[in-house]
Design a protein around this motif. Structure first.
Motif, PDB file in Angstrom:
ATOM      1  N   PHE A   1      48.709  10.743  35.150  1.00 21.49           N
ATOM      2  CA  PHE A   1      48.122   9.572  34.421  1.00 21.49           C
ATOM      3  C   PHE A   1      49.105   8.523  34.321  1.00 21.49           C
ATOM      4  O   PHE A   1      50.403   8.730  34.682  1.00 21.49           O
ATOM      5  N   GLY A   2      48.730   7.303  33.910  1.00 19.74           N
ATOM      6  CA  GLY A   2      49.698   6.200  33.911  1.00 19.74           C
ATOM      7  C   GLY A   2      49.095   4.963  33.174  1.00 19.74           C
ATOM      8  O   GLY A   2      47.710   5.084  32.769  1.00 19.74           O
ATOM      9  N   ASN A   3      49.770   3.732  33.008  1.00 17.33           N
ATOM     10  CA  ASN A   3      49.605   2.731  32.519  1.00 17.33           C
ATOM     11  C   ASN A   3      49.807   1.489  33.440  1.00 17.33           C
ATOM     12  O   ASN A   3      50.639   1.454  34.045  1.00 17.33           O
TER      13      ASN A   3
ATOM     14  N   TYR B   1      49.649  -2.596  34.258  1.00 15.80           N
ATOM     15  CA  TYR B   1      49.743  -3.772  33.623  1.00 15.80           C
ATOM     16  C   TYR B   1      49.474  -4.959  34.352  1.00 15.80           C
ATOM     17  O   TYR B   1      49.965  -4.842  35.636  1.00 15.80           O
TER      18      TYR B   1
ATOM     19  N   THR C   1      44.422   1.971  31.196  1.00 22.15           N
ATOM     20  CA  THR C   1      45.100   3.258  31.235  1.00 22.15           C
ATOM     21  C   THR C   1      44.146   4.179  32.354  1.00 22.15           C
ATOM     22  O   THR C   1      42.847   3.959  32.288  1.00 22.15           O
ATOM     23  N   LEU C   2      44.771   4.982  33.153  1.00 20.02           N
ATOM     24  CA  LEU C   2      44.158   5.930  34.053  1.00 20.02           C
ATOM     25  C   LEU C   2      44.575   7.491  33.897  1.00 20.02           C
ATOM     26  O   LEU C   2      45.759   7.524  33.996  1.00 20.02           O
TER      27      LEU C   2
END
Lengths: 128, 128
Positions: A20-22, A24, A90-91
């Protein structure tokens, strides 16, 4: 006693891998494009060697609006949320089983959305 | 220059809070009870002060079968996956906004499912 009993198969547990991640600084036009985002998730399902059960998407208005896409992949899911006024997404790619590759799915979506920077994390969701 | 411009509101970003965990040694009858699990998720939505958009559940057969419940809560989600033959479940409560309380939702579901042990983690999913 047979070997099958003595040595438990390494697959005799739930192998859970959650990437998972953010993300930008993405082009806000992409982050408001529900059709594009849903297609990205559906393609990611194939790339990660997962089996789709059902995928849905929703579009939200307002200052903190954007798009959500959630795909149920047998006992796991992909969730992509975007906020187009914040150029932010976000994923989560969470898969079970040794044959699936959540990192490949994550990488595919990041490369398509081209964030200027992103964070990525891994969580072990295995049953033992 | 007005104060509104000089001092950006602390809410002028996406506040993302993701609480997730792995729950071990749960009563397998509960983990195969799709109706119970869906109701738990729907109650957790209220407890966490979130607004439901849509909730769905699926039941899977086979050795690694169980139930999945996914609720979309405006720009966030709750995902509960269970594997009844492994007495195992995973739970993700991911919310955006300062008013929601994902830890309360997580705690409510854990207390209802009574795992003998569980792990819980927190990830910051904020936009800055």
């Amino acid at each position: 006693m047979s070997k099958q009993v003595e040595f438990q198969s390494p697959e005799d547990k739930i192998i859970g891998k959650h990437v998972f991640g953010n993300l930008y600084d993405i082009n806000p036009e992409d982050l408001n494009n529900e059709q594009l985002l849903k297609e990205l998730v559906l393609n990611a399902v194939k790339i990660a060697n997962m089996n789709l059960v059902e995928a849905k998407s929703w579009s939200f208005g307002g200052k903190k609006g954007g798009v959500s896409v959630i795909a149920l992949i047998e006992e796991s899911h992909i969730a992509l949320h975007t906020w187009n006024e914040y150029n932010y997404a976000t994923l989560d790619v969470y898969t079970c089983g040794e044959d699936s590759d959540p990192q490949a799915a994550f990488k595919f979506i990041v490369e398509a959305l081209k964030p200027r920077r992103y964070q990525v994390f891994f969580a072990d969701r295995s049953s033992s």
